[in-house]
Design a protein around this motif. Structure first.
Motif, PDB file in Angstrom:
ATOM      1  N   GLY A   1       0.772  -1.238   0.000  1.00 29.13           N
ATOM      2  CA  GLY A   1       0.000   0.000   0.000  1.00 29.13           C
ATOM      3  C   GLY A   1       0.805   1.291   0.000  1.00 29.13           C
ATOM      4  N   PRO A   2       1.952   1.323  -0.698  1.00 25.55           N
ATOM      5  CA  PRO A   2       2.743   2.556  -0.676  1.00 25.55           C
ATOM      6  C   PRO A   2       2.091   3.673  -1.489  1.00 25.55           C
ATOM      7  N   THR A   3       2.386   4.896  -1.127  1.00 23.78           N
ATOM      8  CA  THR A   3       2.078   6.047  -1.961  1.00 23.78           C
ATOM      9  C   THR A   3       2.945   5.950  -3.213  1.00 23.78           C
ATOM     10  N   THR A   4       2.358   6.295  -4.364  1.00 14.83           N
ATOM     11  CA  THR A   4       3.070   6.121  -5.621  1.00 14.83           C
ATOM     12  C   THR A   4       3.195   7.445  -6.373  1.00 14.83           C
ATOM     13  N   LEU A   5       3.982   7.405  -7.419  1.00 13.96           N
ATOM     14  CA  LEU A   5       4.020   8.480  -8.412  1.00 13.96           C
ATOM     15  C   LEU A   5       3.499   7.900  -9.723  1.00 13.96           C
TER      16      LEU A   5
ATOM     17  N   GLU B   1      -5.138   9.185 -20.897  1.00 13.34           N
ATOM     18  CA  GLU B   1      -6.287   8.917 -21.777  1.00 13.34           C
ATOM     19  C   GLU B   1      -5.866   8.990 -23.241  1.00 13.34           C
ATOM     20  N   GLN B   2      -4.893   9.865 -23.541  1.00 13.65           N
ATOM     21  CA  GLN B   2      -4.473  10.018 -24.925  1.00 13.65           C
ATOM     22  C   GLN B   2      -3.428   8.977 -25.339  1.00 13.65           C
ATOM     23  N   SER B   3      -2.478   8.683 -24.456  1.00 14.99           N
ATOM     24  CA  SER B   3      -1.399   7.755 -24.843  1.00 14.99           C
ATOM     25  C   SER B   3      -1.770   6.298 -24.598  1.00 14.99           C
ATOM     26  N   GLY B   4      -2.686   6.054 -23.633  1.00 12.37           N
ATOM     27  CA  GLY B   4      -3.058   4.685 -23.303  1.00 12.37           C
ATOM     28  C   GLY B   4      -2.010   3.952 -22.463  1.00 12.37           C
ATOM     29  N   HIS B   5      -1.045   4.676 -21.931  1.00 12.85           N
ATOM     30  CA  HIS B   5       0.002   4.054 -21.113  1.00 12.85           C
ATOM     31  C   HIS B   5       0.333   4.939 -19.909  1.00 12.85           C
ATOM     32  N   PHE B   6       0.838   4.317 -18.865  1.00 12.95           N
ATOM     33  CA  PHE B   6       1.324   5.088 -17.713  1.00 12.95           C
ATOM     34  C   PHE B   6       2.307   4.261 -16.904  1.00 12.95           C
ATOM     35  N   MET B   7       3.052   4.968 -16.070  1.00  9.60           N
ATOM     36  CA  MET B   7       4.034   4.323 -15.197  1.00  9.60           C
ATOM     37  C   MET B   7       3.605   4.580 -13.755  1.00  9.60           C
ATOM     38  N   ILE B   8       3.578   3.527 -12.956  1.00 11.54           N
ATOM     39  CA  ILE B   8       3.394   3.661 -11.502  1.00 11.54           C
ATOM     40  C   ILE B   8       4.751   3.399 -10.880  1.00 11.54           C
ATOM     41  N   GLN B   9       5.231   4.325 -10.046  1.00  9.91           N
ATOM     42  CA  GLN B   9       6.508   4.096  -9.396  1.00  9.91           C
ATOM     43  C   GLN B   9       6.373   4.224  -7.884  1.00  9.91           C
ATOM     44  N   VAL B  10       7.246   3.509  -7.193  1.00  7.34           N
ATOM     45  CA  VAL B  10       7.228   3.490  -5.729  1.00  7.34           C
ATOM     46  C   VAL B  10       8.392   4.344  -5.236  1.00  7.34           C
ATOM     47  N   PRO B  11       8.094   5.562  -4.778  1.00  7.44           N
ATOM     48  CA  PRO B  11       9.174   6.435  -4.295  1.00  7.44           C
ATOM     49  C   PRO B  11       9.620   6.034  -2.887  1.00  7.44           C
ATOM     50  N   ILE B  12      10.738   6.581  -2.466  1.00  7.45           N
ATOM     51  CA  ILE B  12      11.305   6.212  -1.159  1.00  7.45           C
ATOM     52  C   ILE B  12      11.345   7.431  -0.229  1.00  7.45           C
ATOM     53  N   ALA B  13      11.632   7.164   1.052  1.00  7.47           N
ATOM     54  CA  ALA B  13      11.520   8.197   2.091  1.00  7.47           C
ATOM     55  C   ALA B  13      12.304   9.458   1.748  1.00  7.47           C
TER      56      ALA B  13
ATOM     57  N   ARG C   1      13.022   3.333   2.774  1.00  7.89           N
ATOM     58  CA  ARG C   1      11.663   2.844   3.076  1.00  7.89           C
ATOM     59  C   ARG C   1      10.656   3.481   2.118  1.00  7.89           C
ATOM     60  N   SER C   2       9.609   2.760   1.801  1.00 11.18           N
ATOM     61  CA  SER C   2       8.569   3.388   0.989  1.00 11.18           C
ATOM     62  C   SER C   2       7.678   4.233   1.885  1.00 11.18           C
ATOM     63  N   LEU C   3       6.788   4.999   1.248  1.00  5.78           N
ATOM     64  CA  LEU C   3       6.001   6.028   1.927  1.00  5.78           C
ATOM     65  C   LEU C   3       4.518   5.659   1.927  1.00  5.78           C
ATOM     66  N   HIS C   4       3.822   6.061   2.987  1.00  2.00           N
ATOM     67  CA  HIS C   4       2.383   5.813   3.105  1.00  2.00           C
ATOM     68  C   HIS C   4       1.738   7.117   3.556  1.00  2.00           C
ATOM     69  N   TYR C   5       1.070   7.776   2.627  1.00  2.24           N
ATOM     70  CA  TYR C   5       0.554   9.112   2.914  1.00  2.24           C
ATOM     71  C   TYR C   5      -0.773   9.051   3.668  1.00  2.24           C
ATOM     72  N   ILE C   6      -0.969   9.986   4.589  1.00  5.38           N
ATOM     73  CA  ILE C   6      -2.276  10.109   5.252  1.00  5.38           C
ATOM     74  C   ILE C   6      -2.969  11.391   4.764  1.00  5.38           C
ATOM     75  N   ALA C   7      -2.483  12.562   5.190  1.00  7.98           N
ATOM     76  CA  ALA C   7      -3.090  13.844   4.807  1.00  7.98           C
ATOM     77  C   ALA C   7      -2.194  14.945   5.367  1.00  7.98           C
ATOM     78  N   GLY C   8      -2.319  16.166   4.809  1.00  9.99           N
ATOM     79  CA  GLY C   8      -1.640  17.338   5.374  1.00  9.99           C
ATOM     80  C   GLY C   8      -0.131  17.208   5.503  1.00  9.99           C
ATOM     81  N   GLY C   9       0.528  16.564   4.543  1.00 10.41           N
ATOM     82  CA  GLY C   9       1.986  16.446   4.601  1.00 10.41           C
ATOM     83  C   GLY C   9       2.471  15.373   5.561  1.00 10.41           C
ATOM     84  N   HIS C  10       1.542  14.540   6.026  1.00  8.98           N
ATOM     85  CA  HIS C  10       1.830  13.534   7.061  1.00  8.98           C
ATOM     86  C   HIS C  10       1.960  12.148   6.413  1.00  8.98           C
ATOM     87  N   PHE C  11       3.188  11.630   6.368  1.00  8.79           N
ATOM     88  CA  PHE C  11       3.452  10.286   5.849  1.00  8.79           C
ATOM     89  C   PHE C  11       3.843   9.351   6.997  1.00  8.79           C
ATOM     90  N   TYR C  12       3.643   8.068   6.795  1.00 14.60           N
ATOM     91  CA  TYR C  12       4.378   7.068   7.568  1.00 14.60           C
ATOM     92  C   TYR C  12       5.299   6.348   6.602  1.00 14.60           C
TER      93      TYR C  12
END
Lengths: 202, 202
Positions: free
Chosen positions: A20-24, A66-78, A170-181
């Motif tokens: 369940g990491p936050t992604t880009l 929607e136009q290209s039909g492709h995308f990248m999901i990446q897992v950023p780190i702390a 470590r990967s990131l898990h976002y909650i809200a308001g700039g607050h990650f675990y």
């Protein structure tokens, strides 16, 4: 692409996002490219490997997908948390220099129709499965994972190695308001015998 | 229900699962009830509050949800990891005593058509939004969150309090093969000014 980045078997690609990491999310079309942060990304299937992502109609990245039909999901780190937060709180529509200002460095691979963000732990390259009703009614997109890569310093042999690396990785898990675990400690439970090893039961 | 369990505002219910924890899904119908583990649960919307869950056709819990139209998503904690793993690796179809053997204790609330698992950190009560194509083609279910509760010892004032509680209270993030990570340390990033505070941009 540095030598640490190696392909991940598609059947195990779900493990890159199973915790369940936050992604880009990144995409490109017609000479334009963009990156946004997304917490609402989830595995959907092992085989064919699929994932889901929620993309608001107000995002430029959605329009590119929607136009290209492709995308990248990446897992950023702390160590990339400020970058992730910048990419998640600014929009291309209000700041055309958003991507440059974020400090993100992108790279490209042959035959891959989406940019990759440097310094992440993992990348999942997806082809959009067009489901117009889901996209319009729920802002909900399904991607088939066509290729995946991970940095072997933090994911190898089909498993994350967080417990063997520095906390910056470590990967990131976002909650809200700039607050990650960040992802925490490992916890092992002995396997219970099952009819279908590895598959969720119920 | 003990005094620590308090309602969570629906607009903030997504925060209970935004960090990608492994969950327990429970349901009941016609005198039968069951609980399964599910990692593939994700927020879908703030308002109306909605979430998604992937439910394999081989699960008994799915059949109960299809019949009752309701389910509960709960966020278990580290001390429940053996319970979560048991509920995720055994099926009612191969062991009719699965639930009893798991050691799970259930409780019920008035006007809530799904059982709640005791000892969890949070509970999200959902009404199934019937989307037959998604359910059949992708095993993919959408729920509208009708009520949510959290244990105030670990979630209060709209925020998780992991950094202020013992490690037993951390939520779980499953990978594979009995291998979990717990939620880790907090990481704060200063908010960047945004046109739409709180909303994902891109």
């Amino acid at each position: 692409m540095n030598d640490y980045i190696q392909p991940v078997e598609l059947a195990k690609a779900y493990r890159l996002i199973n915790h369940g990491p936050t992604t880009l999310v990144s995409a490109q079309h017609d000479g334009m490219e963009n990156v946004m942060a997304a917490s609402w990304v989830c595995a959907l299937d092992y085989g064919p490997a699929r994932l889901t992502v929620v993309l608001d109609k107000a995002t430029f990245t959605r329009a590119l997908i929607e136009q290209s039909g492709h995308f990248m999901i990446q897992v950023p780190i702390a160590s990339q948390a400020p970058l992730v937060h910048h990419l998640g709180s600014q929009s291309f529509f209000s700041d055309k220099d958003k991507l440059a200002r974020s400090g993100a460095t992108l790279f490209h691979l042959p035959d891959v129709d989406a940019p990759l963000v440097s310094g992440c732990a993992a990348w999942l390259y997806c082809e959009l499965i067009h489901e117009e009703h889901n996209q319009q009614a729920y802002d909900f997109f399904i991607g088939e994972i066509k290729a995946a890569w991970a940095d072997t310093r933090i994911f190898r042999d089909g498993h994350w190695q967080f417990e063997h690396a520095s906390s910056d990785w470590r990967s990131l898990h976002y909650i809200a308001g700039g607050h990650f675990y960040t992802t925490g400690e490992v916890l092992e439970v002995s396997d219970v015998p099952s009819d279908t090893p590895g598959a969720p039961q119920g």
